[in-house]
Design a protein around this motif. Structure first.
Motif, PDB file in Angstrom:
ATOM      1  N   GLY A  86     -35.117 -67.445  -6.090  1.00 57.25           N
ATOM      2  CA  GLY A  86     -35.197 -68.587  -5.033  1.00 57.25           C
ATOM      3  C   GLY A  86     -36.226 -69.405  -5.159  1.00 57.25           C
ATOM      4  O   GLY A  86     -36.473 -70.520  -4.585  1.00 57.25           O
ATOM      5  N   PHE A  87     -37.257 -69.148  -5.933  1.00 50.43           N
ATOM      6  CA  PHE A  87     -38.598 -69.859  -6.212  1.00 50.43           C
ATOM      7  C   PHE A  87     -37.980 -71.407  -6.945  1.00 50.43           C
ATOM      8  O   PHE A  87     -37.214 -71.357  -7.887  1.00 50.43           O
ATOM      9  CB  PHE A  87     -39.345 -69.571  -7.106  1.00 50.43           C
ATOM     10  CG  PHE A  87     -40.703 -70.293  -7.511  1.00 50.43           C
ATOM     11  CD1 PHE A  87     -41.366 -70.739  -6.763  1.00 50.43           C
ATOM     12  CD2 PHE A  87     -40.475 -70.764  -8.798  1.00 50.43           C
ATOM     13  CE1 PHE A  87     -42.688 -71.614  -7.013  1.00 50.43           C
ATOM     14  CE2 PHE A  87     -41.630 -71.731  -9.250  1.00 50.43           C
ATOM     15  CZ  PHE A  87     -42.730 -71.933  -8.355  1.00 50.43           C
ATOM     16  N   ILE A  88     -38.463 -72.447  -6.340  1.00 56.12           N
ATOM     17  CA  ILE A  88     -38.198 -73.975  -6.979  1.00 56.12           C
ATOM     18  C   ILE A  88     -39.404 -74.430  -7.664  1.00 56.12           C
ATOM     19  O   ILE A  88     -40.318 -74.666  -6.975  1.00 56.12           O
ATOM     20  CB  ILE A  88     -37.505 -74.689  -5.462  1.00 56.12           C
ATOM     21  CG1 ILE A  88     -36.209 -74.107  -5.195  1.00 56.12           C
ATOM     22  CG2 ILE A  88     -37.221 -75.992  -6.269  1.00 56.12           C
ATOM     23  CD1 ILE A  88     -35.574 -74.809  -3.872  1.00 56.12           C
ATOM     24  N   TYR A  89     -39.098 -74.488  -8.767  1.00 61.57           N
ATOM     25  CA  TYR A  89     -40.306 -74.992  -9.693  1.00 61.57           C
ATOM     26  C   TYR A  89     -40.380 -76.557  -9.758  1.00 61.57           C
ATOM     27  O   TYR A  89     -40.154 -77.271 -10.803  1.00 61.57           O
ATOM     28  CB  TYR A  89     -39.904 -74.331 -10.990  1.00 61.57           C
ATOM     29  CG  TYR A  89     -41.191 -74.154 -11.996  1.00 61.57           C
ATOM     30  CD1 TYR A  89     -42.195 -75.099 -12.170  1.00 61.57           C
ATOM     31  CD2 TYR A  89     -41.345 -72.779 -12.590  1.00 61.57           C
ATOM     32  CE1 TYR A  89     -43.407 -74.720 -12.963  1.00 61.57           C
ATOM     33  CE2 TYR A  89     -42.185 -72.631 -13.533  1.00 61.57           C
ATOM     34  CZ  TYR A  89     -43.277 -73.642 -13.640  1.00 61.57           C
ATOM     35  OH  TYR A  89     -44.411 -73.146 -14.360  1.00 61.57           O
ATOM     36  N   ASP A  90     -40.683 -77.098  -8.664  1.00 59.73           N
ATOM     37  CA  ASP A  90     -40.879 -78.512  -8.436  1.00 59.73           C
ATOM     38  C   ASP A  90     -42.438 -78.669  -8.604  1.00 59.73           C
ATOM     39  O   ASP A  90     -43.376 -78.328  -7.910  1.00 59.73           O
ATOM     40  CB  ASP A  90     -40.368 -78.995  -7.154  1.00 59.73           C
ATOM     41  CG  ASP A  90     -40.609 -80.434  -6.781  1.00 59.73           C
ATOM     42  OD1 ASP A  90     -41.114 -81.263  -7.899  1.00 59.73           O
ATOM     43  OD2 ASP A  90     -40.500 -81.127  -5.882  1.00 59.73           O
ATOM     44  N   THR A  91     -42.728 -79.403  -9.757  1.00 61.63           N
ATOM     45  CA  THR A  91     -44.444 -79.618  -9.805  1.00 61.63           C
ATOM     46  C   THR A  91     -44.735 -81.005  -9.230  1.00 61.63           C
ATOM     47  O   THR A  91     -45.992 -81.103  -9.455  1.00 61.63           O
ATOM     48  CB  THR A  91     -44.541 -79.784 -11.513  1.00 61.63           C
ATOM     49  OG1 THR A  91     -43.951 -80.899 -12.112  1.00 61.63           O
ATOM     50  CG2 THR A  91     -44.045 -78.392 -12.141  1.00 61.63           C
ATOM     51  N   GLU A  92     -44.055 -81.673  -8.667  1.00 57.39           N
ATOM     52  CA  GLU A  92     -44.561 -82.930  -8.190  1.00 57.39           C
ATOM     53  C   GLU A  92     -45.499 -82.844  -6.977  1.00 57.39           C
ATOM     54  O   GLU A  92     -46.295 -83.502  -6.844  1.00 57.39           O
ATOM     55  CB  GLU A  92     -43.215 -83.978  -7.586  1.00 57.39           C
ATOM     56  CG  GLU A  92     -43.673 -85.365  -7.158  1.00 57.39           C
ATOM     57  CD  GLU A  92     -44.243 -85.286  -5.709  1.00 57.39           C
ATOM     58  OE1 GLU A  92     -44.878 -86.357  -5.473  1.00 57.39           O
ATOM     59  OE2 GLU A  92     -44.167 -84.252  -4.872  1.00 57.39           O
ATOM     60  N   PRO A  93     -45.268 -81.815  -6.118  1.00 56.85           N
ATOM     61  CA  PRO A  93     -46.302 -81.615  -5.034  1.00 56.85           C
ATOM     62  C   PRO A  93     -47.644 -81.280  -5.600  1.00 56.85           C
ATOM     63  O   PRO A  93     -48.733 -81.770  -5.033  1.00 56.85           O
ATOM     64  CB  PRO A  93     -45.638 -80.653  -4.090  1.00 56.85           C
ATOM     65  CG  PRO A  93     -44.195 -80.733  -4.238  1.00 56.85           C
ATOM     66  CD  PRO A  93     -44.151 -81.084  -5.803  1.00 56.85           C
ATOM     67  N   ALA A  94     -47.648 -80.371  -6.483  1.00 59.48           N
ATOM     68  CA  ALA A  94     -49.118 -79.904  -7.031  1.00 59.48           C
ATOM     69  C   ALA A  94     -49.809 -81.106  -7.619  1.00 59.48           C
ATOM     70  O   ALA A  94     -50.950 -81.193  -7.644  1.00 59.48           O
ATOM     71  CB  ALA A  94     -48.894 -78.705  -8.062  1.00 59.48           C
ATOM     72  N   CYS A  95     -48.773 -81.839  -8.565  1.00 56.67           N
ATOM     73  CA  CYS A  95     -49.574 -83.189  -8.964  1.00 56.67           C
ATOM     74  C   CYS A  95     -50.064 -84.116  -8.162  1.00 56.67           C
ATOM     75  O   CYS A  95     -50.999 -84.695  -8.149  1.00 56.67           O
ATOM     76  CB  CYS A  95     -48.445 -83.797 -10.050  1.00 56.67           C
ATOM     77  SG  CYS A  95     -48.201 -82.839 -11.367  1.00 56.67           S
TER      78      CYS A  95
END
Length: 212
Positions: A86-95
Motif C-alpha cells: 500500500g506504500f505510495i512512492y511519491d517523491t514530490e513531497p520530500a523534494c
C-alpha cells in the motif's frame, strides 16, 4: 570586487537509494571544496506524482537496488518490512520539503535532506507525509509554524516543479548527478554514484582547467 564562486549543483532526490549511498561522498565534497565551489542541492524528482502502490515485482526490483547500494557503499538500510503493502512512492513531497527548507533556512538544507534519507531508508518512515517532514524540520530547529505554511504554499510547489523541469532540460535522468554552473556555462561532472576518490580527480581537473 571578488568573483562569485561557481555553483556545484548536487542533483538528487531524498528518496533515491543511490543518493543515500552517495551521502558520505557529497559531505566530503562540501567539506573539501567549499573554498572553491558553492555547493547547492537541486531536487531532481525521482518519482514525482506517483499515486498508486507498487506491484510486488516492482517492490522486489527496488529492494534489489537497495541491496546493491548497501553492498557498494556500506550505507545502512532496514530491509525487513521495507516498502510495505500500500506504500505510495511519491517523491514530490520530500523534494518540496527540501525546497521549503531552502526558502526558510538555506543553511539547513543539507542536514534536512540527510534527515529525510535516514528516516526513509533506516527508520522506515513515510517521508511523503507532511507529518513526518514537519517532525524532521522541527528536529532541526525549524518551527512547525514556519515549515508547514511554506510547504503548502504555491511558491514551494512551483519552485519544486521548476527544479524538476530544469533538471530535465539539462538532460539529466539519473541521480545523483553533479553539475558545475559557472556564469552562463554548465559542465556535467558525473551522473550516477562514484566514490570520492574518482570525484576528486574530476573536480580537481575542472578547477585546474578553469583557473578556479
Amino acid at each position: 570586487m571578488a568573483m562569485e564562486k561557481p555553483v556545484l549543483w548536487y542533483i538528487a532526490d531524498p528518496m533515491c537509494s543511490w543518493c543515500w549511498g552517495f551521502a558520505p561522498v557529497i559531505e566530503n565534497i562540501r567539506q573539501e571544496y567549499s573554498a572553491f565551489l558553492t555547493v547547492k542541492i537541486m531536487p531532481g524528482g525521482l518519482r514525482p506524482g506517483t499515486n498508486t502502490p507498487f506491484l510486488p515485482e516492482k517492490r522486489a526490483q527496488i529492494l534489489h537496488h537497495w541491496h546493491s547500494v548497501h553492498t557498494t557503499t556500506g550505507q545502512p538500510f532496514t530491509f525487513e518490512n521495507a516498502l510495505p503493502e500500500g506504500f505510495i512512492y511519491d517523491t514530490e513531497p520530500a523534494c518540496r520539503g527540501v525546497v521549503s527548507v531552502s526558502l526558510i533556512e538555506p543553511e539547513k538544507v543539507f542536514p534536512f535532506f540527510a534527515a529525510i534519507q535516514r528516516a526513509f531508508y533506516v527508520g522506515q518512515e513515510d517521508v511523503a507525509q507532511l507529518a513526518i517532514l514537519k517532525k524532521l524540520a522541527v528536529d532541526l530547529g525549524i518551527p512547525e509554524s514556519r515549515f508547514t505554511p511554506v510547504f503548502q504554499s504555491d511558491e514551494a510547489k512551483q519552485r519544486t516543479l521548476a527544479g524538476f523541469q530544469r533538471v530535465a532540460q539539462w538532460g539529466i535522468s539519473g541521480f545523483p548527478a553533479l553539475v558545475v554552473e559557472s556564469g552562463t556555462d554548465r559542465y556535467l561532472i558525473t551522473t550516477g554514484y562514484r566514490p570520492i576518490e574518482a570525484l576528486r580527480q574530476l573536480l580537481d581537473t575542472w578547477l585546474q582547467q578553469h583557473g578556479v
